[in-house]
Design an enzyme around this catalytic site. Structure first.
Site, PDB file in Angstrom:
ATOM      1  N   GLY A 273       0.845  -1.172  -0.250  1.00 52.47           N
ATOM      2  CA  GLY A 273       0.153  -0.068  -0.167  1.00 52.47           C
ATOM      3  C   GLY A 273       0.914   1.256   0.013  1.00 52.47           C
ATOM      4  O   GLY A 273       1.043   1.972  -1.089  1.00 52.47           O
ATOM      5  N   ARG A 274       1.576   1.433   1.111  1.00 55.68           N
ATOM      6  CA  ARG A 274       2.246   2.433   1.439  1.00 55.68           C
ATOM      7  C   ARG A 274       3.337   2.852   0.275  1.00 55.68           C
ATOM      8  O   ARG A 274       3.568   4.094  -0.253  1.00 55.68           O
ATOM      9  CB  ARG A 274       3.018   2.433   2.574  1.00 55.68           C
ATOM     10  CG  ARG A 274       3.917   3.875   3.194  1.00 55.68           C
ATOM     11  CD  ARG A 274       4.874   3.434   4.314  1.00 55.68           C
ATOM     12  NE  ARG A 274       4.278   2.402   5.282  1.00 55.68           N
ATOM     13  CZ  ARG A 274       3.457   2.728   6.375  1.00 55.68           C
ATOM     14  NH1 ARG A 274       3.160   4.088   6.438  1.00 55.68           N
ATOM     15  NH2 ARG A 274       2.966   1.759   7.044  1.00 55.68           N
ATOM     16  N   TYR A 313       0.665   7.655  15.899  1.00 49.94           N
ATOM     17  CA  TYR A 313       1.937   6.707  15.838  1.00 49.94           C
ATOM     18  C   TYR A 313       3.117   7.706  16.349  1.00 49.94           C
ATOM     19  O   TYR A 313       4.268   7.081  16.298  1.00 49.94           O
ATOM     20  CB  TYR A 313       2.248   5.958  14.716  1.00 49.94           C
ATOM     21  CG  TYR A 313       1.308   5.095  13.952  1.00 49.94           C
ATOM     22  CD1 TYR A 313       0.966   3.948  14.490  1.00 49.94           C
ATOM     23  CD2 TYR A 313       0.899   5.437  12.569  1.00 49.94           C
ATOM     24  CE1 TYR A 313      -0.088   3.191  13.925  1.00 49.94           C
ATOM     25  CE2 TYR A 313      -0.055   4.628  12.135  1.00 49.94           C
ATOM     26  CZ  TYR A 313      -0.621   3.569  12.815  1.00 49.94           C
ATOM     27  OH  TYR A 313      -1.715   2.701  12.200  1.00 49.94           O
ATOM     28  N   CYS A 340     -10.084  19.323  20.040  1.00 50.84           N
ATOM     29  CA  CYS A 340      -9.581  19.283  21.419  1.00 50.84           C
ATOM     30  C   CYS A 340      -9.003  18.169  22.155  1.00 50.84           C
ATOM     31  O   CYS A 340      -9.507  17.263  22.620  1.00 50.84           O
ATOM     32  CB  CYS A 340     -10.988  19.623  22.270  1.00 50.84           C
ATOM     33  SG  CYS A 340     -11.836  21.087  21.862  1.00 50.84           S
TER      34      CYS A 340
HETATM   35  C1  LIG Z   1      -2.287  -2.709   5.707  1.00 48.91           C
HETATM   36  C2  LIG Z   1      -1.927  -4.081   5.240  1.00 48.91           C
HETATM   37  C3  LIG Z   1      -1.225  -4.094   3.955  1.00 48.91           C
HETATM   38  C4  LIG Z   1      -0.474  -2.747   3.428  1.00 48.91           C
HETATM   39  O1  LIG Z   1       0.557  -2.389   4.197  1.00 48.91           O
HETATM   40  P1  LIG Z   1       1.641  -1.161   3.742  1.00 48.91           P
HETATM   41  O2  LIG Z   1       2.456  -1.071   4.755  1.00 48.91           O
HETATM   42  O3  LIG Z   1       0.691  -0.200   3.396  1.00 48.91           O
HETATM   43  O4  LIG Z   1       2.460  -1.836   2.545  1.00 48.91           O
HETATM   44  C5  LIG Z   1      -0.904  -5.316   3.500  1.00 48.91           C
HETATM   45  N1  LIG Z   1      -1.561  -6.456   3.817  1.00 48.91           N
HETATM   46  C6  LIG Z   1      -2.340  -6.518   4.992  1.00 48.91           C
HETATM   47  C7  LIG Z   1      -3.092  -7.600   5.131  1.00 48.91           C
HETATM   48  C8  LIG Z   1      -2.525  -5.314   5.557  1.00 48.91           C
HETATM   49  O5  LIG Z   1      -3.320  -5.223   6.754  1.00 48.91           O
END
Ligand SMILES: *Cc1c(COP(=O)(O)O)cnc(C)c1O
Length: 420
Positions: A273-274, A313, A340
Site C-alpha cells: 500500500g504505502r 503513532y 480538543c
Molecule cells: C495494511 C496491510 C497491507 C499494506 O501495508 P503497507 O504497509 O501499506 O504496505 C498489506 N496487507 C495487509 C494484510 C494489511 O493489513
C-alpha cells in the site's frame, strides 16, 4: 527523498492557484508518480513469473486511484466489505481480489464469496469450519511468532493478533483439504514501513520454508505465496530508500533456487500500500493562526480528520512551506489542528521557516494511510481529495464532507423497545 522531488517541482508553481480554485485543506495525489512506481515494482519482479501486486485498498481507498491500479494490472487486497465493493466497482473480480480479514464475521465470508468471489485468505484455524461454502482455493495467513523478530511498527509477530501459528499451520491446510480445498496459497505480513530489503527477502525465504514443510507433510503443492505489504518509504530527509531492485533480484534468485530444487515454484504475490502511493500524495493546508505561550504554535486549517499518523503513532511527516523551501528554518514550532485533543499536531518542536498567516503548508507523503485513517471526532470533517493527472489537469476525486454527511446517521425510522 520525502515526497518525490519531481512532484514538488511540478506542483510548486501551481499550488497557489490550485488552493485558490478548490480551497484548503486537501490531499493531492500524483498519477504520474503512482504509475511510475507501479512500473518500477513490476520491473523489479519481472524475473518472478506470474508476479502480481494486490494493492492494499486501505492505504488509499479512492475509486479514481483504484482505477489506476487496475489499469496497471494490479489486483486488490481487501479486509472489509466496503473495500470489496470499491474494488469490484473498478472492475476487479475473482482472481483480482485477495480477501484478508481478521476476526472475520459471517457477513464478510458471504460478501467475499458473492459477486464473482475473491481469493479467501483465512486468519485463523477456527474460521475453517465457519466458511459457509468452502472454496476450492484457500490461503492462510501465517504468523511466525518467535521465529521472526519484528520490525519497529508491527513489533514482534508473537504479540500480533494476526494469523495462524507455526504449530497450527499443517493442521490448517489438512482441515481445509478435508473441507474440499484443492488449490493452496500461503500469506504473511510481518512488517510495516520496512526500509531494509533484506527483511523482505527473509520473509520470502520463510514462506518457501513453510511451503516445503506443509507440502511434505500433506503432499500438496502451493500455487502462490504472498509476502504481504510493509515495504517502507523514507519519511525523513536523509533516510535511505528501500533498494527495490536489489531486493527484487534477491527474491527472484530465491524463487529460481526453489524451482531448481523442486521442479516448480509458487507464484509470488505482494500487497503493498504505502510503497505504491505514500510518496505520491501531499496534504495541503493553510496557516490560519499563530500563538505564543510556553511554546510557539502555528494553527492550520487541517487536523487529525485529514491525517492521523502523527497523532496515532508519533509518525514523522516532512513539512515545507510554499515559497519558503529555501528560507532558513530558524523557528521551533508545533504545527497544530483545531481538535480538543493534545496529540492533534502535525509537527512537534520542528525547526521551520517563519510562517505567516495565509501561508500554504505541504505535509509530505500522505498518499497512504492518510485521508483513509482520518476520523470525525469532535465533529471535524474529512477533507477533499484531488488528483493531478498526467496531462497536468487537476481533478476533484472526493469532495469534502458536509454537515449533511456528518448527520446522515441521525436520519432513521424511530424504533423503541418497550420497557417491561
Ligand atoms: C495494511 C496491510 C497491507 C499494506 O501495508 P503497507 O504497509 O501499506 O504496505 C498489506 N496487507 C495487509 C494484510 C494489511 O493489513
Amino acid at each position: 527523498m520525502p515526497m518525490s522531488a519531481a512532484l514538488q517541482q511540478r506542483l510548486s508553481p501551481r499550488l497557489g492557484d490550485i488552493a485558490e480554485q478548490f480551497g484548503t485543506p486537501f490531499h493531492l495525489y500524483d498519477e504520474a508518480g503512482i504509475r511510475a512506481t507501479g512500473m518500477r515494482l513490476r520491473q523489479a519482479f519481472a524475473g518472478a513469473e506470474g508476479f502480481r501486486e494486490f494493492f492494499a485498498v486501505k492505504a488509499l481507498p479512492n475509486p479514481s486511484v483504484l482505477a489506476i491500479m487496475h489499469d496497471l494490472g494490479f489486483g486488490f487486497d481487501c479486509s472489509s466489505v466496503p473495500e470489496l465493493v470499491l474494488s469490484r466497482r473498478v472492475g476487479a473480480g475473482g482472481d483480482d481480489i485477495m480477501f484478508t480479514s481478521n476476526n472475520t464475521a459471517p457477513e464478510e465470508f458471504a460478501a467475499a464469496a458473492a459477486d464473482g468471489g475473491a481469493i479467501l485468505n483465512l486468519d485463523d484455524v477456527t474460521l475453517i469450519d465457519k466458511v459457509p461454502a468452502f472454496p476450492e482455493r484457500i490461503c492462510f495467513r501465517y504468523n511466525p511468532g518467535p521465529r521472526r523478530t519484528g520490525n519497529s511498527i508491527i513489533g514482534h509477530p508473537e504479540e500480533a493478533k494476526y494469523g495462524v501459528s507455526h504449530e497450527q499451520v499443517v493442521g490448517a491446510y489438512r482441515r481445509a483439504r478435508e473441507r474440499g480445498a484443492r488449490r493452496f496459497g500461503l500469506h504473511t505480513m510481518v512488517c510495516s514501513n520496512e526500509l531494509h530489503g533484506e527483511y523482505m527477502v527473509e520473509t520470502v525465504r520463510m514462506l518457501l520454508g513453510v511451503v516445503t514443510e506443509v507440502g511434505e507433510a500433506l503432499g500438496i503443492a502451493f500455487e502462490f505465496v504472498n509476502m504481504g505489504g510493509g515495504l517502507g518509504i523514507p519519511y525523513r530527509p536523509g533516510e535511505t530508500a528501500l533498494d527495490l531492485e536489489s531486493m527484487g533480484a534477491e527474491i527472484c534468485a530465491l524463487l529460481d533456487d526453489f524451482r531448481a530444487q523442486f521442479g516448480s515454484v509458487p507464484r509470488l504475490c505482494m500487497e503493498s500500500g504505502r510503497f505504491m502511493t505514500g510518496p505520491h500524495g501531499v496534504l495541503v493546508t493553510r496557516a490560519i493562526n499563530h500563538k505564543h505561550i510556553y511554546r510557539e504554535y502555528v494553527g492550520v486549517d487541517a487536523c487529525m480528520s485529514s491525517l492521523m499518523r502523527p497523532g496515532m503513532y508519533g509518525a514523522y511527516h516532512h513539512l515545507t512551506v510554499l515559497g519558503k523551501e529555501n528560507a532558513p528554518a530558524d523557528t521551533l514550532v508545533d504545527v497544530v489542528g483545531s481538535l480538543c485533543e493534545n496529540n492533534d499536531k502535525f509537527a512537534v518542536q520542528r525547526a521551520l521557516p517563519r510562517i505567516e498567516e495565509g501561508d500554504l503548508l505541504l505535509i509530505h507523503d500522505t498518499g497512504a494511510h492518510g485521508h483513509a485513517m482520518g476520523f470525525t471526532y469532535n465533529g471535524r470533517l474529512r477533507p477533499q481529495e484531488l488528483l493531478l493527472r498526467e496531462d497536468g489537469s487537476v481533478e476533484l476525486i472526493r469532495r469534502a464532507e458536509t454537515l449533511e454527511d456528518h448527520f446522515a446517521t441521525l436520519n432513521f425510522a424511530p424504533q423503541v423497545m418497550a420497557g417491561t
